[in-house]
Scaffold this motif. Sequence first.
Motif, PDB file in Angstrom:
ATOM      1  N   LEU A 114      42.064  46.620  37.130  1.00 54.27           N
ATOM      2  CA  LEU A 114      41.115  46.876  38.204  1.00 54.27           C
ATOM      3  C   LEU A 114      41.516  46.190  39.513  1.00 54.27           C
ATOM      4  CD1 LEU A 114      37.587  46.851  36.537  1.00 54.27           C
ATOM      5  CD2 LEU A 114      39.004  48.794  37.209  1.00 54.27           C
ATOM      6  N   ALA A 115      42.492  45.313  39.460  1.00 53.83           N
ATOM      7  CA  ALA A 115      43.022  44.767  40.715  1.00 53.83           C
ATOM      8  C   ALA A 115      43.691  45.874  41.529  1.00 53.83           C
ATOM      9  CB  ALA A 115      44.017  43.650  40.431  1.00 53.83           C
ATOM     10  N   TYR A 116      44.101  46.969  40.855  1.00 52.28           N
ATOM     11  CA  TYR A 116      44.885  48.005  41.524  1.00 52.28           C
ATOM     12  C   TYR A 116      44.238  49.393  41.468  1.00 52.28           C
ATOM     13  CZ  TYR A 116      47.905  44.255  39.922  1.00 52.28           C
ATOM     14  OH  TYR A 116      48.406  43.028  39.617  1.00 52.28           O
ATOM     15  N   VAL A 117      43.258  49.580  40.602  1.00 51.34           N
ATOM     16  CA  VAL A 117      42.699  50.907  40.364  1.00 51.34           C
ATOM     17  C   VAL A 117      41.205  50.897  40.673  1.00 51.34           C
ATOM     18  CG1 VAL A 117      42.424  52.785  38.704  1.00 51.34           C
ATOM     19  CG2 VAL A 117      44.399  51.255  38.533  1.00 51.34           C
ATOM     20  N   ASP A 118      40.768  51.835  41.479  1.00 49.67           N
ATOM     21  CA  ASP A 118      39.357  51.968  41.814  1.00 49.67           C
ATOM     22  C   ASP A 118      38.518  52.122  40.548  1.00 49.67           C
ATOM     23  OD1 ASP A 118      37.107  52.819  43.785  1.00 49.67           O
ATOM     24  OD2 ASP A 118      37.238  54.477  42.344  1.00 49.67           O
ATOM     25  N   ARG A 119      37.418  51.394  40.476  1.00 47.11           N
ATOM     26  CA  ARG A 119      36.608  51.377  39.251  1.00 47.11           C
ATOM     27  C   ARG A 119      36.057  52.763  38.917  1.00 47.11           C
ATOM     28  NH1 ARG A 119      35.093  46.661  41.940  1.00 47.11           N
ATOM     29  NH2 ARG A 119      33.131  47.528  42.683  1.00 47.11           N
ATOM     30  N   HIS A 120      35.524  53.450  39.911  1.00 52.89           N
ATOM     31  CA  HIS A 120      34.960  54.774  39.660  1.00 52.89           C
ATOM     32  C   HIS A 120      36.023  55.726  39.122  1.00 52.89           C
ATOM     33  CE1 HIS A 120      32.615  58.435  40.240  1.00 52.89           C
ATOM     34  NE2 HIS A 120      33.659  58.938  40.874  1.00 52.89           N
ATOM     35  N   VAL A 139      39.095  45.461  30.053  1.00 56.74           N
ATOM     36  CA  VAL A 139      39.161  44.013  30.236  1.00 56.74           C
ATOM     37  C   VAL A 139      39.450  43.742  31.699  1.00 56.74           C
ATOM     38  CG1 VAL A 139      40.323  41.862  29.614  1.00 56.74           C
ATOM     39  CG2 VAL A 139      39.980  43.640  27.881  1.00 56.74           C
ATOM     40  N   THR A 140      38.646  42.867  32.291  1.00 55.50           N
ATOM     41  CA  THR A 140      38.838  42.554  33.703  1.00 55.50           C
ATOM     42  C   THR A 140      38.362  41.151  34.014  1.00 55.50           C
ATOM     43  OG1 THR A 140      38.296  43.243  35.974  1.00 55.50           O
ATOM     44  CG2 THR A 140      36.565  43.516  34.323  1.00 55.50           C
ATOM     45  N   THR A 141      38.986  40.543  34.990  1.00 53.19           N
ATOM     46  CA  THR A 141      38.415  39.342  35.571  1.00 53.19           C
ATOM     47  C   THR A 141      37.265  39.751  36.481  1.00 53.19           C
ATOM     48  OG1 THR A 141      39.988  39.443  37.401  1.00 53.19           O
ATOM     49  CG2 THR A 141      40.596  38.068  35.506  1.00 53.19           C
ATOM     50  N   THR A 142      36.430  38.782  36.860  1.00 49.53           N
ATOM     51  CA  THR A 142      35.422  38.988  37.895  1.00 49.53           C
ATOM     52  C   THR A 142      35.582  37.863  38.908  1.00 49.53           C
ATOM     53  OG1 THR A 142      33.666  37.624  36.914  1.00 49.53           O
ATOM     54  CG2 THR A 142      33.853  39.912  36.130  1.00 49.53           C
ATOM     55  N   GLU A 143      34.804  37.937  39.976  1.00 44.38           N
ATOM     56  CA  GLU A 143      34.868  36.885  40.988  1.00 44.38           C
ATOM     57  C   GLU A 143      34.049  35.657  40.588  1.00 44.38           C
ATOM     58  OE1 GLU A 143      34.046  38.240  44.915  1.00 44.38           O
ATOM     59  OE2 GLU A 143      35.534  39.848  44.843  1.00 44.38           O
ATOM     60  N   VAL A 181      38.520  44.401  41.533  1.00 50.26           N
ATOM     61  CA  VAL A 181      37.891  43.508  40.556  1.00 50.26           C
ATOM     62  C   VAL A 181      36.415  43.343  40.919  1.00 50.26           C
ATOM     63  CG1 VAL A 181      37.805  41.100  39.782  1.00 50.26           C
ATOM     64  CG2 VAL A 181      40.002  42.295  39.944  1.00 50.26           C
ATOM     65  N   PRO A 182      35.502  43.495  39.961  1.00 52.78           N
ATOM     66  CA  PRO A 182      34.067  43.401  40.287  1.00 52.78           C
ATOM     67  C   PRO A 182      33.640  41.982  40.592  1.00 52.78           C
ATOM     68  CG  PRO A 182      34.367  43.621  37.927  1.00 52.78           C
ATOM     69  CD  PRO A 182      35.732  43.801  38.536  1.00 52.78           C
ATOM     70  N   LYS A 183      32.571  41.867  41.369  1.00 49.58           N
ATOM     71  CA  LYS A 183      32.029  40.541  41.668  1.00 49.58           C
ATOM     72  C   LYS A 183      31.427  39.893  40.432  1.00 49.58           C
ATOM     73  CE  LYS A 183      31.057  41.268  46.591  1.00 49.58           C
ATOM     74  NZ  LYS A 183      32.100  40.295  46.985  1.00 49.58           N
ATOM     75  N   SER A 184      30.820  40.700  39.566  1.00 50.68           N
ATOM     76  CA  SER A 184      30.126  40.162  38.401  1.00 50.68           C
ATOM     77  C   SER A 184      30.057  41.227  37.325  1.00 50.68           C
ATOM     78  CB  SER A 184      28.707  39.734  38.777  1.00 50.68           C
ATOM     79  OG  SER A 184      27.936  40.872  39.149  1.00 50.68           O
ATOM     80  N   ILE A 262      36.725  36.276  32.280  1.00 52.09           N
ATOM     81  CA  ILE A 262      37.251  37.550  31.822  1.00 52.09           C
ATOM     82  C   ILE A 262      36.195  38.258  30.987  1.00 52.09           C
ATOM     83  CG2 ILE A 262      39.048  38.693  30.460  1.00 52.09           C
ATOM     84  CD1 ILE A 262      39.900  35.268  31.377  1.00 52.09           C
ATOM     85  N   GLU A 263      35.868  39.476  31.380  1.00 56.93           N
ATOM     86  CA  GLU A 263      34.937  40.312  30.617  1.00 56.93           C
ATOM     87  C   GLU A 263      35.743  41.269  29.737  1.00 56.93           C
ATOM     88  OE1 GLU A 263      31.852  39.860  30.396  1.00 56.93           O
ATOM     89  OE2 GLU A 263      31.306  38.715  32.192  1.00 56.93           O
TER      90      GLU A 263
END
Length: 280
Positions: A114-120, A139-143, A181-184, A262-263
């Motif tokens: 998700l650092a490189y690819v739009d979530r939608h 799997v993604t990190t968040t802020e 990357v999502p905020k939360s 990491i979620e």
Amino acid sequence: MNRRVHDAVAAGYNSGSGIIADKNREVAQHLAERLRPRPGPLAVADLGVGDGAMLAQLAALGLPLEMTGLDVSAAMLRLAQARIPLKAVHAPAQRAREVLPAAAFDAVLAHFILAYVDRHTLLAQARDLLAPGGVLSLVTTTEEGGGPFFEGLDRFFLTSRNPLKRAMGRLCERGIAQSHVPKSYASLEAEIRVAGLVVLRRDTMRQHITFENAEDAYRFGIEEGWAANFLAMPGVPVRAAQALARWGTRQATYPFSFTQVIEMLEIGVAPTGSATEDGG
């Protein structure tokens, strides 16, 4: 996604220890439990296969897998093919639906892309790729937990009297702005619902990270790819961007600590009136 950048990251990619290895072990165990009741062989597509370590972890658990690995980096695909038997597809995750068959996969993996690819875009394409009853492993990190990093960016760079440091700070801000990357978790979960999907399982990993020196920071951010967006400067060779990043890491004060959140989600297509199942 920038092929030059990801080819460069492949040279120092580390899936054998640290966050990626811990994530692979935990996700593989839970995902195997979900997939094992499905009749084999199981078609699995990894939309950012990297060096193939995640698929190798799943295969080691005895699952009968037919594996497809997609990656924007030819260098990463070579690493994956050397590790495990898979069908390699050289393409960015944004084009997954164009190059992979619809409704064909028991599992689709999208880990740390998700650092490189739009979530939608990612959620819509993953939904189209899933076979009935299939699962998206996201799997993604968040802020969350990134406060020390943002404070350091402001203190060491953006408010510096040195114009070069301020320029470095603006480049970092540009890299952050390019990330998806999502905020939360809450904001991500809302987007998952809008996409017609539902969270089946959620596990959260919190990794406390300390950089003892600039070399630690550079290795983590650049060589292992966690801040690879910084290297994607229009018209700037990757080596020149790497040199600038190395200079930038030397401007901070060490030791420097923060928490990486990491979620790890298992996601399915939402049936009418469905309820989520929270695993962590």
